[in-house]
Design an enzyme around this catalytic site. Sequence first.
Site, PDB file in Angstrom:
ATOM      1  N   GLY A 133       8.244   2.418  12.173  1.00  0.00           N
ATOM      2  CA  GLY A 133       7.983   1.112  11.599  1.00  0.00           C
ATOM      3  C   GLY A 133       9.339   0.360  11.329  1.00  0.00           C
ATOM      4  O   GLY A 133       9.581  -0.456  12.334  1.00  0.00           O
ATOM      5  N   GLY A 134       9.849   0.592  10.424  1.00  0.00           N
ATOM      6  CA  GLY A 134      10.956  -0.428  10.106  1.00  0.00           C
ATOM      7  C   GLY A 134      12.298  -0.343  11.056  1.00  0.00           C
ATOM      8  O   GLY A 134      12.840  -1.284  10.974  1.00  0.00           O
TER       9      GLY A 134
ATOM     10  N   CYS B  23       8.288   2.176  -3.885  1.00  0.00           N
ATOM     11  CA  CYS B  23       8.173   2.247  -5.652  1.00  0.00           C
ATOM     12  C   CYS B  23       7.199   1.582  -6.114  1.00  0.00           C
ATOM     13  O   CYS B  23       7.449   1.040  -7.163  1.00  0.00           O
ATOM     14  CB  CYS B  23       9.749   1.811  -5.818  1.00  0.00           C
ATOM     15  N   GLY B  24       6.222   1.230  -5.356  1.00  0.00           N
ATOM     16  CA  GLY B  24       4.894   0.588  -5.889  1.00  0.00           C
ATOM     17  C   GLY B  24       4.715  -0.854  -5.468  1.00  0.00           C
ATOM     18  O   GLY B  24       3.679  -1.258  -6.389  1.00  0.00           O
ATOM     19  N   LYS B  25       5.164  -1.339  -4.674  1.00  0.00           N
ATOM     20  CA  LYS B  25       4.751  -2.974  -4.493  1.00  0.00           C
ATOM     21  C   LYS B  25       3.274  -2.953  -3.774  1.00  0.00           C
ATOM     22  O   LYS B  25       2.618  -3.807  -4.327  1.00  0.00           O
ATOM     23  CB  LYS B  25       5.764  -3.513  -3.196  1.00  0.00           C
TER      24      LYS B  25
ATOM     25  N   ASP C 190       4.902  -6.906   0.727  1.00  0.00           N
ATOM     26  CA  ASP C 190       6.463  -6.188   1.038  1.00  0.00           C
ATOM     27  C   ASP C 190       7.495  -7.305   1.028  1.00  0.00           C
ATOM     28  O   ASP C 190       8.548  -6.864   0.768  1.00  0.00           O
ATOM     29  CB  ASP C 190       6.341  -5.550   2.285  1.00  0.00           C
TER      30      ASP C 190
ATOM     31  N   ASN D 244       6.175  10.318   4.114  1.00  0.00           N
ATOM     32  CA  ASN D 244       6.261   8.732   4.291  1.00  0.00           C
ATOM     33  C   ASN D 244       5.064   8.531   5.547  1.00  0.00           C
ATOM     34  O   ASN D 244       5.408   7.439   6.238  1.00  0.00           O
ATOM     35  CB  ASN D 244       7.631   8.496   4.979  1.00  0.00           C
ATOM     36  N   SER D 245       4.062   9.022   5.547  1.00  0.00           N
ATOM     37  CA  SER D 245       3.118   8.740   6.452  1.00  0.00           C
ATOM     38  C   SER D 245       2.650   7.207   6.037  1.00  0.00           C
ATOM     39  O   SER D 245       2.418   6.967   4.881  1.00  0.00           O
ATOM     40  CB  SER D 245       1.690   9.481   6.462  1.00  0.00           C
TER      41      SER D 245
ATOM     42  N   ARG E  94      12.549   3.008  -9.679  1.00  0.00           N
ATOM     43  CA  ARG E  94      11.956   4.235  -9.944  1.00  0.00           C
ATOM     44  C   ARG E  94      13.095   5.029 -10.793  1.00  0.00           C
ATOM     45  O   ARG E  94      13.995   5.590 -10.246  1.00  0.00           O
ATOM     46  CB  ARG E  94      11.723   4.972  -8.655  1.00  0.00           C
TER      47      ARG E  94
ATOM     48  N   GLY F  73      -3.537   0.888 -11.908  1.00  0.00           N
ATOM     49  CA  GLY F  73      -4.416  -0.070 -12.712  1.00  0.00           C
ATOM     50  C   GLY F  73      -3.836  -0.693 -14.219  1.00  0.00           C
ATOM     51  O   GLY F  73      -3.829  -1.879 -14.602  1.00  0.00           O
TER      52      GLY F  73
HETATM   53  P1  GTP Z   1       7.298   0.098   0.935  1.00  0.00           P
HETATM   54  O1  GTP Z   1       6.136   0.000   2.082  1.00  0.00           O
HETATM   55  O2  GTP Z   1       8.147   1.354   1.192  1.00  0.00           O
HETATM   56  O3  GTP Z   1       8.273  -0.886   0.730  1.00  0.00           O
HETATM   57  O4  GTP Z   1       6.672   0.536  -0.559  1.00  0.00           O
HETATM   58  P2  GTP Z   1       5.880   0.207  -1.892  1.00  0.00           P
HETATM   59  O5  GTP Z   1       6.943  -0.454  -2.738  1.00  0.00           O
HETATM   60  O6  GTP Z   1       5.013  -0.815  -1.422  1.00  0.00           O
HETATM   61  O7  GTP Z   1       5.439   1.377  -2.479  1.00  0.00           O
HETATM   62  P3  GTP Z   1       3.769   1.826  -2.567  1.00  0.00           P
HETATM   63  O8  GTP Z   1       2.927   0.933  -3.582  1.00  0.00           O
HETATM   64  O9  GTP Z   1       3.226   2.104  -1.308  1.00  0.00           O
HETATM   65  O10 GTP Z   1       3.961   3.095  -3.621  1.00  0.00           O
HETATM   66  C1  GTP Z   1       4.538   4.230  -3.271  1.00  0.00           C
HETATM   67  C2  GTP Z   1       4.340   5.424  -3.764  1.00  0.00           C
HETATM   68  O11 GTP Z   1       4.385   5.461  -5.362  1.00  0.00           O
HETATM   69  C3  GTP Z   1       2.708   5.712  -3.347  1.00  0.00           C
HETATM   70  O12 GTP Z   1       3.041   7.255  -3.294  1.00  0.00           O
HETATM   71  C4  GTP Z   1       2.036   5.296  -4.841  1.00  0.00           C
HETATM   72  O13 GTP Z   1       0.975   6.149  -5.013  1.00  0.00           O
HETATM   73  C5  GTP Z   1       3.044   5.499  -5.758  1.00  0.00           C
HETATM   74  N1  GTP Z   1       2.977   4.733  -7.015  1.00  0.00           N
HETATM   75  C6  GTP Z   1       2.838   3.333  -6.969  1.00  0.00           C
HETATM   76  N2  GTP Z   1       2.371   2.730  -8.088  1.00  0.00           N
HETATM   77  C7  GTP Z   1       2.783   3.354  -8.850  1.00  0.00           C
HETATM   78  C8  GTP Z   1       2.598   3.739 -10.266  1.00  0.00           C
HETATM   79  O14 GTP Z   1       2.445   2.679 -11.062  1.00  0.00           O
HETATM   80  N3  GTP Z   1       2.983   4.801 -10.993  1.00  0.00           N
HETATM   81  C9  GTP Z   1       3.116   6.047 -10.328  1.00  0.00           C
HETATM   82  N4  GTP Z   1       3.252   7.035 -10.962  1.00  0.00           N
HETATM   83  N5  GTP Z   1       3.139   6.085  -9.011  1.00  0.00           N
HETATM   84  C10 GTP Z   1       2.920   4.847  -8.232  1.00  0.00           C
HETATM   85  C1  SPV Z   2      10.079   0.364   3.701  1.00  0.00           C
HETATM   86  O1  SPV Z   2      10.748   1.137   3.964  1.00  0.00           O
HETATM   87  O2  SPV Z   2      10.461  -0.501   2.745  1.00  0.00           O
HETATM   88  C2  SPV Z   2       8.951  -0.186   4.206  1.00  0.00           C
HETATM   89  C3  SPV Z   2       8.581   0.524   5.273  1.00  0.00           C
HETATM   90  O3  SPV Z   2       8.180  -1.175   3.874  1.00  0.00           O
HETATM   91  S1  SPV Z   2       9.241   0.036   6.961  1.00  0.00           S
HETATM   92  O4  SPV Z   2       8.743  -1.188   7.515  1.00  0.00           O
HETATM   93  O5  SPV Z   2       9.333   0.950   7.709  1.00  0.00           O
HETATM   94  O6  SPV Z   2      10.541  -0.300   6.314  1.00  0.00           O
HETATM   95 MN    MN Z   3       9.302  -2.165   2.002  1.00  0.00          MN
END
Ligand code: GTP
Ligand code: SPV
Ligand code: MN
Length: 596
Positions: free
Chosen positions: A198-199, A250-252, A275, A364-365, A397, A491
């Site tokens: 991906g990235g 980290c939860g976006k 993102d 990271n699936s 985080r 939530g």
């Molecule tokens: P990228 O796509 O890599 O930029 O990541 P992102 O910031 O969109 O993260 P994403 O929401 O996909 O969450 C990453 C992981 O953190 C997942 O396994 C989620 O289940 C977990 N996660 C997200 N929000 C929370 C939360 O509020 N609490 C906890 N404990 N885990 C969370």
């Molecule tokens: C990240 O790593 O922050 C992602 C996935 O959103 S990637 O597009 O692979 O960078």
């Molecule tokens: Mn990202």
Amino acid sequence: MPQHRALEQWVDQVARVTRPDRIHWCDGSEEEHQVLVDGMLRDGTLVGLNHQRYPGCYLHRSHPSDVARTEHLTFICTSRKEDAGPTNNWMEPTEARARVGKLFEGSMKGRTMFVVPYLMGPVGSPYSRVGVEITDSPYVVVNMRLMTRMGKIALERLGGSESFVRGLHSLGDLSPDHRFILHFPEERLIWSIGSGYGGNALLGKKCHSLRIASWIGREEGWLAEHTLIIGVEDPSGQVTYMAAAFPSACGKTNLAMLVAPQVLSGYKVWTVGDDIAWMHIGPDGRLRAINPEAGFFGVVPGTSVKTNPNIMAAVDRDTIFTNVAVTPDGEPWWEGKEPTPPDGLVDWRGNPWISVEGPAAHPNSRFTVAARQCPSISPRWEDPEGVPISAIIFGGRRARVAPLVYQSYSWQHGVFVGAGMASETTAAQSGAVGVTRRDPMAMIPFCGYHMADYFAHWLDMGRRIAHPPAIFHVNWFRTDQNDRFLWPGFGENIRVLKWILERVRGQGIAVETPIGFIPTPDALDLDGLGLPDGAADELLRIDSDAWLTEHAEQGRFFDRLAPRLPVQIRQEHAVLHQRLSRLSVPVNATEPPHTP
Ligand code: GTP
Ligand code: SPV
Ligand code: MN
């Protein structure tokens, strides 16, 4: 296509070097998509999933050494090293062209070269930009079709213009020894070879929309950020837009699609982006954000009907899964989907799953899905003018140190809060997981220029915005002595957003602390949450010793950015020390305050 002369010339030039068997110009149509999918099903690049339960869904298993972004192989190739800054890998452009150019020679022999024109941003938006990716990976093409506005629509926008971001991508031999992700921001050019991940390979995403766009944004006076965009609707129906920058995994995505618990069901979160945000100062003087993307490339593990029902509803059709496990019924499976794994799983490598050898799905699936399939997609997600941002939220985080939420005292202090961020590393990038690193504004892997100049640009933006958004910091990941999360997250994060909303409106109770405004435990709506005794206090506690250590670590990071570091960041850093020293008489406060 005589109207796209500059593009055609570049395509010819690339083909002479990479020597593909065929060249295909992608139009983004359904027919084209089907032909590509059929080809990939035949050669094993894609595996079909259960088409009754998951129509139009496929699984891709990547090379096991190619499962995440590789930051140590990612370079900024500016003519002057100091413009890339100390936080980026740098390669001299001529040397980069010679070294990596060799790897592209004949790299597409026996393959089809796809020309993928794409538009980042809503059709008709003055803020949208065209890019063209040349790739020899059909997997990249089908992902780009979901993640961007791809094909005909982008060529129409391009017209006769020579102004587009050029991205050249080849799988090469997929060896990490021959893998490079190079950015030439001065030429609006990207070269990526040796990875299909991906990235590293979907060049519209991190390479164009963050590394190159951040460079362009500084020149032109706007921001390209690793940031989600949401509309938070209150019980009266009023929608307030917020942007939140958290590091990778980290939860976006999860915050962008939050579903409020029953007790707070009058609140609703609308997804604009999950993102990346491009933020311009609009004609009204407000900060306006567009989501340059058209889809989500999201983390799969941890996703369930409990944590993110919106994405569960979105990924049951027309979705590409990468590196998940499969059940005997041909359904995708991952850790966290349900409490007990079904029997007979095939793991992400394609082998019968043996639990002691690791998780069934790669940590990271990812899923790739069109944004319009998300039930919470905002009616304004394609608004050409963008949505007006009232709050910017930074987050990381952090098992310790950072409280659940705090608010900065001003734009300048908020920029300092973002600049001083740190977060524990995740599986989204190769390397160790759980290591705390400085990650200002969640942009350490994505800022295409000197980080100190980036802070200066943020400070300058604040001066130019008529009503700058309020700036906050959150942390969903604080743990107790037994390493259990203190905060339920997902939530329940609406409770924090509700306080942020109140603060933006000049309401919401807060106390002044050395690091910023913190809600009193009563000010947070914790109705029906059932937090254990003392948990709320612990979540909001400022440990002055831990913060003094944090302050010293921030100082070491800022020292690396000297002499370009803006004086305002130094001043805020010094003031933080003064405030922390007043909080208590800390035993280990040996470091003298910095003098601005
Ligand atoms: P990228 O796509 O890599 O930029 O990541 P992102 O910031 O969109 O993260 P994403 O929401 O996909 O969450 C990453 C992981 O953190 C997942 O396994 C989620 O289940 C977990 N996660 C997200 N929000 C929370 C939360 O509020 N609490 C906890 N404990 N885990 C969370
Ligand atoms: C990240 O790593 O922050 C992602 C996935 O959103 S990637 O597009 O692979 O960078
Ligand atoms: Mn990202």
